[in-house]
Design a protein around this motif. Structure first.
Motif, PDB file in Angstrom:
ATOM      1  N   PHE A  43      49.339  63.540  30.064  1.00 32.41           N
ATOM      2  CA  PHE A  43      50.215  64.493  29.384  1.00 32.41           C
ATOM      3  C   PHE A  43      50.071  64.282  27.880  1.00 32.41           C
ATOM      4  O   PHE A  43      50.256  63.161  27.387  1.00 32.41           O
ATOM      5  CB  PHE A  43      51.683  64.256  29.757  1.00 32.41           C
ATOM      6  N   GLU A  58      61.757  56.867  23.817  1.00 39.58           N
ATOM      7  CA  GLU A  58      62.086  58.145  24.447  1.00 39.58           C
ATOM      8  C   GLU A  58      61.023  58.527  25.482  1.00 39.58           C
ATOM      9  O   GLU A  58      61.330  58.990  26.580  1.00 39.58           O
ATOM     10  CB  GLU A  58      62.187  59.214  23.358  1.00 39.58           C
ATOM     11  N   ASP A  61      61.416  56.587  28.618  1.00 40.42           N
ATOM     12  CA  ASP A  61      62.518  57.162  29.377  1.00 40.42           C
ATOM     13  C   ASP A  61      62.050  58.418  30.137  1.00 40.42           C
ATOM     14  O   ASP A  61      62.384  58.608  31.320  1.00 40.42           O
ATOM     15  CB  ASP A  61      63.629  57.515  28.376  1.00 40.42           C
ATOM     16  N   MET A  62      61.253  59.263  29.462  1.00 41.93           N
ATOM     17  CA  MET A  62      60.713  60.474  30.100  1.00 41.93           C
ATOM     18  C   MET A  62      59.829  60.125  31.291  1.00 41.93           C
ATOM     19  O   MET A  62      59.858  60.805  32.320  1.00 41.93           O
ATOM     20  CB  MET A  62      59.841  61.247  29.106  1.00 41.93           C
ATOM     21  N   LYS A  65      61.962  59.016  34.191  1.00 42.26           N
ATOM     22  CA  LYS A  65      62.797  60.073  34.776  1.00 42.26           C
ATOM     23  C   LYS A  65      62.015  61.253  35.330  1.00 42.26           C
ATOM     24  O   LYS A  65      62.481  61.935  36.231  1.00 42.26           O
ATOM     25  CB  LYS A  65      63.783  60.592  33.716  1.00 42.26           C
ATOM     26  N   LEU A  66      60.859  61.559  34.740  1.00 38.35           N
ATOM     27  CA  LEU A  66      60.184  62.792  35.155  1.00 38.35           C
ATOM     28  C   LEU A  66      58.670  62.671  35.321  1.00 38.35           C
ATOM     29  O   LEU A  66      58.110  63.115  36.316  1.00 38.35           O
ATOM     30  CB  LEU A  66      60.485  63.915  34.156  1.00 38.35           C
ATOM     31  N   LEU A  67      57.996  62.080  34.336  1.00 39.96           N
ATOM     32  CA  LEU A  67      56.534  62.207  34.310  1.00 39.96           C
ATOM     33  C   LEU A  67      55.822  61.366  35.364  1.00 39.96           C
ATOM     34  O   LEU A  67      54.754  61.730  35.837  1.00 39.96           O
ATOM     35  CB  LEU A  67      56.000  61.881  32.906  1.00 39.96           C
TER      36      LEU A  67
END
Lengths: 80, 80
Positions: A43, A58, A61-62, A65-67
């Motif tokens: 990404f 940050e 954290d991403m 939680k998502l990637l």
């Protein structure tokens, strides 16, 4: 603005049928001696601001939680 | 044995709906100031032999023939 690249790859030991299929396809195309093909995701993103440490926190954290699915995937964060 | 990583990314100007969806999802999770999300692919593979130049030429050939769609994608090859 900070440019970052997140690379998500499967953990060792996790089966990768997609990688196996690519290995087979390469072999049918005549590429021999290719092994251990593993596919992952990358990404590229831009984060506002100039604070690299904050951006990295940050991004981490991403990823959590998502990637990335941290049960089966590892991630690395590279900041330009 | 040579370890290599091939990274395939969309060319500039090619629409990336998946990237846009990730951008939207990050925003709904409360991550603000994230932009220009683009998703790509990464392939980790092992090539037999010790000749890095030969391996790189072979990897380039693999990218052109299978790993990347060079009409819409760029690729980079990194050899360990």
């Amino acid at each position: 603005m900070i440019k970052a690249r997140v690379t998500v790859t499967l953990k060792n030991g996790v089966l990768d049928p997609q990688g196996k299929a690519i290995e087979g396809a390469l072999s049918s195309l005549g590429f021999n001696g290719i092994g251990h093909v593993r596919q992952g995701k990358v990404f590229d993103l831009e984060v506002e601001g100039d604070d690299k440490a904050k951006a990295e926190a940050e991004l981490k954290d991403m990823c959590e939680k998502l990637l990335a699915n941290t049960v089966i995937e590892n991630y690395t964060i590279a900041i330009d």
